[in-house]
Motif scaffolding. Sequence first.
Motif, mmCIF file in Angstrom:
data_model
loop_
_atom_site.group_PDB
_atom_site.id
_atom_site.type_symbol
_atom_site.label_atom_id
_atom_site.label_comp_id
_atom_site.label_asym_id
_atom_site.label_seq_id
_atom_site.Cartn_x
_atom_site.Cartn_y
_atom_site.Cartn_z
ATOM 1 N N SER A 242 0.836 -1.199 0.000
ATOM 2 C CA SER A 242 0.000 0.000 0.000
ATOM 3 C C SER A 242 0.870 1.248 0.000
ATOM 4 N N PRO A 245 -1.705 7.641 -1.442
ATOM 5 C CA PRO A 245 -2.191 7.870 -2.813
ATOM 6 C C PRO A 245 -1.376 8.929 -3.552
ATOM 7 N N ARG A 247 -1.285 10.837 -7.396
ATOM 8 C CA ARG A 247 -2.049 11.067 -8.633
ATOM 9 C C ARG A 247 -1.140 10.905 -9.848
ATOM 10 N N ASN A 279 -7.379 4.175 -7.554
ATOM 11 C CA ASN A 279 -8.673 4.776 -7.294
ATOM 12 C C ASN A 279 -9.044 5.543 -8.560
ATOM 13 N N THR A 281 -11.640 7.871 -10.674
ATOM 14 C CA THR A 281 -12.707 8.853 -10.443
ATOM 15 C C THR A 281 -13.130 9.477 -11.768
ATOM 16 N N THR A 306 -15.018 -0.576 -15.239
ATOM 17 C CA THR A 306 -14.325 -0.311 -13.983
ATOM 18 C C THR A 306 -15.160 0.599 -13.098
ATOM 19 N N ALA A 316 -16.494 7.329 -7.993
ATOM 20 C CA ALA A 316 -15.157 6.731 -7.924
ATOM 21 C C ALA A 316 -15.283 5.252 -7.599
ATOM 22 N N ASN A 317 -14.233 4.501 -7.943
ATOM 23 C CA ASN A 317 -14.206 3.071 -7.645
ATOM 24 C C ASN A 317 -12.753 2.621 -7.552
ATOM 25 N N ALA A 318 -12.501 1.612 -6.723
ATOM 26 C CA ALA A 318 -11.164 1.027 -6.625
ATOM 27 C C ALA A 318 -10.996 -0.025 -7.710
ATOM 28 N N ASP A 343 -5.542 7.675 -9.261
ATOM 29 C CA ASP A 343 -4.630 7.769 -8.122
ATOM 30 C C ASP A 343 -4.099 6.378 -7.800
ATOM 31 N N THR A 345 -2.727 3.703 -5.329
ATOM 32 C CA THR A 345 -2.792 3.447 -3.889
ATOM 33 C C THR A 345 -1.944 2.252 -3.474
#
Length: 374
Positions: A242, A245, A247, A279, A281, A306, A316-318, A343, A345
């Motif tokens: 991990s 985050p 961009r 991430n 968006t 996605t 937004a979604n992972a 982004d 992560t």
Amino acid sequence: MPSPRPHRRDPLRRSLGRSLAVLAAAAVLLGSGVQPATAAMPTAVDGTDPAVAAAALEATTATVALSANPVLVGAPLTATATLTSATGVPTGTVTFSVNGTDYGTVGLVDGVASVALDGLVPGSYWVRAQYAGDATHAATVKLAPFLRVGVTDLPLVTEVTPAVVGEEGGARVALLGAYLTAVTGVTFGGVPGTLVDRDDSRLLVEVPPHAPGTVQAVVTTVAGTSSPLPVEYVGSSAGMVSRVPVRIEDESHTGPQPHCLQVTGTKGVPAGASGVMLNVTVVAPYQVGYLTVYPDVPGPRQPTSTVNFEVGREVANAAFVALPPNGRLCYARVGGIARVILDVTGFTMPGSGTELQDPVRLVDTRPRPTASAR
């Protein structure tokens, strides 16, 4: 009474007469000891044939050394040319120049000539030594190694990118800052890296191998050393790593064409990573639609989503996306979007045991159109 015909000499007799005359003249010359004249080859003042003299010149080898490189501005600096040959010590003169500016002509002493290089401002320079040759040694020209003159300020490094690399080394990172021209070395945890390119505000360095963990990157110039900045080495068996985050994409798009970008070797993702956590968006969509993110590989893409979006609603979604060997991913949309933000992560490494694959649709519960509706 008919006119008499003009007398014509027999051609054979005329040719024979000329030949006899030539033979007679030759006999007179030979009898008198006079030799026939021949075309003389041009000679030099000393009577030597220039072509023969040029061919007889011995090859000369030159080396040019600098007393310091890199060097601080204002510090003493000397360029020395050394001339050697297989036969004898070259004599004559050497003319030194820096970036085309003449710095003087100096006579050789035992095959060596030196000149002081004064007044150089910070920057990079070519130092050239031109040997004029002598009676037995050929002329030659030699360049010194690229000279770098730096300021007296300590090197300033403000960023290392990417700041995460694989333990096997070999990745290239950029160190950004100022006063970097006169760099003498870059170390990672005390281990030297390989300098690839440089200017006053940026160094490109190939990192050495290192055990997993965080090390300090330090730049050294002739003026001193920089403050350290952290660089993280990750092992090939690291699992899901991990990250804070970061961009990597924030772009406005209106067309349906795919957009691709480099992920590995950039912010937060080491070269050789096998997958990336994102991430995703969508900002201010103006039509209903969806966005798909996928590895940059040849071939048709699955029509998978996605993230889905509606008009005027940010969503937004992972996503976990497998990375191909080129370390690139792409995204494409169906429907209208104003902006796409990606982004990072986290990431995975090849030996982590985590396998990521391209999206494949397993179930679609939407009713299929009937034949009458088609």
